[in-house]
Every structure is written in C-alpha cells, then in structure tokens.
Design a protein around this motif. Structure first.
Motif, PDB file in Angstrom:
ATOM      1  N   ALA A   1       0.842  -1.194   0.000  1.00  0.00           N
ATOM      2  CA  ALA A   1       0.000   0.000   0.000  1.00  0.00           C
ATOM      3  C   ALA A   1       0.882   1.251   0.000  1.00  0.00           C
ATOM      4  O   ALA A   1       1.890   1.308   0.711  1.00  0.00           O
ATOM      5  CB  ALA A   1      -0.916  -0.010   1.206  1.00  0.00           C
ATOM      6  N   GLY A   2       0.482   2.207  -0.807  1.00  0.00           N
ATOM      7  CA  GLY A   2       1.257   3.429  -0.966  1.00  0.00           C
ATOM      8  C   GLY A   2       2.243   3.383  -2.113  1.00  0.00           C
ATOM      9  O   GLY A   2       2.803   4.421  -2.493  1.00  0.00           O
TER      10      GLY A   2
ATOM     11  N   ARG B   1      -4.876   9.766  -8.811  1.00  0.00           N
ATOM     12  CA  ARG B   1      -3.926   8.715  -8.439  1.00  0.00           C
ATOM     13  C   ARG B   1      -3.476   7.907  -9.656  1.00  0.00           C
ATOM     14  O   ARG B   1      -2.351   7.422  -9.710  1.00  0.00           O
ATOM     15  CB  ARG B   1      -4.536   7.760  -7.416  1.00  0.00           C
ATOM     16  CG  ARG B   1      -4.793   8.366  -6.062  1.00  0.00           C
ATOM     17  CD  ARG B   1      -5.048   7.291  -5.017  1.00  0.00           C
ATOM     18  NE  ARG B   1      -6.218   6.480  -5.306  1.00  0.00           N
ATOM     19  CZ  ARG B   1      -6.182   5.164  -5.452  1.00  0.00           C
ATOM     20  NH1 ARG B   1      -5.047   4.504  -5.343  1.00  0.00           N
ATOM     21  NH2 ARG B   1      -7.308   4.504  -5.691  1.00  0.00           N
TER      22      ARG B   1
ATOM     23  N   SER C   1       0.061   5.732  -5.235  1.00  0.00           N
ATOM     24  CA  SER C   1      -0.621   5.712  -3.927  1.00  0.00           C
ATOM     25  C   SER C   1      -1.638   4.581  -3.853  1.00  0.00           C
ATOM     26  O   SER C   1      -2.799   4.776  -3.478  1.00  0.00           O
ATOM     27  CB  SER C   1      -1.314   7.066  -3.674  1.00  0.00           C
ATOM     28  OG  SER C   1      -0.396   8.124  -3.732  1.00  0.00           O
ATOM     29  N   LEU C   2      -1.187   3.403  -4.217  1.00  0.00           N
ATOM     30  CA  LEU C   2      -2.096   2.264  -4.308  1.00  0.00           C
ATOM     31  C   LEU C   2      -2.643   1.884  -2.936  1.00  0.00           C
ATOM     32  O   LEU C   2      -1.954   1.994  -1.915  1.00  0.00           O
ATOM     33  CB  LEU C   2      -1.389   1.076  -4.951  1.00  0.00           C
ATOM     34  CG  LEU C   2      -1.242   1.204  -6.471  1.00  0.00           C
ATOM     35  CD1 LEU C   2      -0.176   0.260  -6.989  1.00  0.00           C
ATOM     36  CD2 LEU C   2      -2.578   0.933  -7.143  1.00  0.00           C
ATOM     37  N   LYS C   3      -3.898   1.443  -2.960  1.00  0.00           N
ATOM     38  CA  LYS C   3      -4.599   1.026  -1.740  1.00  0.00           C
ATOM     39  C   LYS C   3      -5.029  -0.421  -1.893  1.00  0.00           C
ATOM     40  O   LYS C   3      -5.103  -0.945  -3.011  1.00  0.00           O
ATOM     41  CB  LYS C   3      -5.841   1.904  -1.541  1.00  0.00           C
ATOM     42  CG  LYS C   3      -5.589   3.404  -1.565  1.00  0.00           C
ATOM     43  CD  LYS C   3      -6.900   4.167  -1.518  1.00  0.00           C
ATOM     44  CE  LYS C   3      -6.678   5.669  -1.595  1.00  0.00           C
ATOM     45  NZ  LYS C   3      -7.962   6.410  -1.578  1.00  0.00           N
ATOM     46  N   SER C   4      -5.378  -1.034  -0.772  1.00  0.00           N
ATOM     47  CA  SER C   4      -5.815  -2.424  -0.835  1.00  0.00           C
ATOM     48  C   SER C   4      -7.070  -2.565  -1.702  1.00  0.00           C
ATOM     49  O   SER C   4      -7.274  -3.593  -2.348  1.00  0.00           O
ATOM     50  CB  SER C   4      -6.064  -2.963   0.569  1.00  0.00           C
ATOM     51  OG  SER C   4      -7.007  -2.165   1.264  1.00  0.00           O
ATOM     52  N   ASP C   5      -7.901  -1.525  -1.736  1.00  0.00           N
ATOM     53  CA  ASP C   5      -9.112  -1.561  -2.569  1.00  0.00           C
ATOM     54  C   ASP C   5      -8.807  -1.587  -4.061  1.00  0.00           C
ATOM     55  O   ASP C   5      -9.704  -1.848  -4.870  1.00  0.00           O
ATOM     56  CB  ASP C   5     -10.000  -0.349  -2.282  1.00  0.00           C
ATOM     57  CG  ASP C   5     -10.694  -0.432  -0.930  1.00  0.00           C
ATOM     58  OD1 ASP C   5     -11.243   0.573  -0.470  1.00  0.00           O
ATOM     59  OD2 ASP C   5     -10.657  -1.528  -0.334  1.00  0.00           O
ATOM     60  N   ASP C   6      -7.570  -1.299  -4.433  1.00  0.00           N
ATOM     61  CA  ASP C   6      -7.187  -1.334  -5.846  1.00  0.00           C
ATOM     62  C   ASP C   6      -6.857  -2.755  -6.302  1.00  0.00           C
ATOM     63  O   ASP C   6      -6.609  -2.978  -7.492  1.00  0.00           O
ATOM     64  CB  ASP C   6      -5.984  -0.435  -6.092  1.00  0.00           C
ATOM     65  CG  ASP C   6      -6.289   1.027  -5.828  1.00  0.00           C
ATOM     66  OD1 ASP C   6      -5.438   1.718  -5.229  1.00  0.00           O
ATOM     67  OD2 ASP C   6      -7.383   1.487  -6.222  1.00  0.00           O
TER      68      ASP C   6
ATOM     69  N   VAL D   1      -2.518  -5.395  -3.882  1.00  0.00           N
ATOM     70  CA  VAL D   1      -1.943  -4.381  -2.999  1.00  0.00           C
ATOM     71  C   VAL D   1      -2.063  -4.886  -1.571  1.00  0.00           C
ATOM     72  O   VAL D   1      -3.177  -5.134  -1.081  1.00  0.00           O
ATOM     73  CB  VAL D   1      -2.666  -3.033  -3.141  1.00  0.00           C
ATOM     74  CG1 VAL D   1      -1.991  -1.973  -2.269  1.00  0.00           C
ATOM     75  CG2 VAL D   1      -2.681  -2.588  -4.601  1.00  0.00           C
TER      76      VAL D   1
ATOM     77  N   SER E   1      -1.670  -4.542   2.480  1.00  0.00           N
ATOM     78  CA  SER E   1      -1.759  -3.455   3.473  1.00  0.00           C
ATOM     79  C   SER E   1      -0.769  -3.667   4.613  1.00  0.00           C
ATOM     80  O   SER E   1      -0.145  -4.704   4.734  1.00  0.00           O
ATOM     81  CB  SER E   1      -3.178  -3.378   4.016  1.00  0.00           C
ATOM     82  OG  SER E   1      -3.552  -4.615   4.555  1.00  0.00           O
TER      83      SER E   1
END
Length: 115
Positions: free
Chosen positions: A14-15, A66, A84-89, A113, A115
């Motif tokens: 993440a990130g 993003r 800025s990737l998130k787990s939801d991606d 991704v 976390s």
C-alpha cells in the motif's frame, strides 16, 4: 481481429506504484479508444480510464488524481500509471480496445496491494 497483451501487474505494498502496459496488435484502426477496466473478486468489471486516439481521457471519478492513462499511438500501446495504491485497488486489470461497435479485451493482469 485485435489482440491485447497486458503486462506490469504484480504485488505491491500500500502506498506504492505500478505501471501497467498493454500492447495492441492486429487490425488496429486509427480511430479508436484504448483503456483499462478492473474487476475485483465478487464484483463487476468497472472502468478505470480510457483514452481516445485524439488523446481525450476519461477516468473513474474515484481514481482521478492517483491513476494516469497515456498512450503511444505509433506503438499501439496504452499505459496505466497507478500511484498511492490502496488495498481496494486489488483486482484483475483488463486492457480494452474499441473501434465503434467492436470491442476487444485482454486476458487481464493481476494487481495485488498488500496493506
């Protein structure tokens, strides 16, 4: 017939960032739309971003800022820069090509991704 091959997926924290690429081959018309969709487990396939041969772009509202889509028309290649990737991606990301009513899809590339 159009063949789409994606690359660049993988596992990222993440990130972090990833850059996806998609090479289109076959009967590519100069007037077209290339793009990216994604499908998370148990969810529908949703548009991420598209870009036309004129350079006009569209983004999913939640991703704008993003993610950045770009293309190299001479190489029939479309890119998706994801920051800025998130787990939801986390999803399978599919390349998309359209020429008027004809649509084609790539096999997909997994983006995970952590976390």
């Amino acid at each position: 017939q159009v063949h789409l091959v994606e690359s660049g997926g993988g596992l990222v924290q993440a990130g972090g960032s990833l850059r996806l690429s998609c090479l289109a081959s076959g009967s590519i018309f100069s007037i077209n739309v290339l793009g990216w969709y994604r499908q998370a487990p148990g969810k529908q396939r949703d548009m991420v971003a598209t870009i036309s041969n004129t350079g006009a772009t569209k983004y999913a509202a939640s991703l704008k800022g993003r993610f950045t889509i770009s293309s190299e028309n001479a190489k029939n290649t479309v890119y998706l820069q994801m920051n800025s990737l998130k787990s939801d991606d986390t999803a399978v990301y599919y390349c998309y090509y359209a020429h008027y009513g004809d649509e084609y899809w790539g096999q997909g590339t997994q983006v995970t991704v952590s976390s």
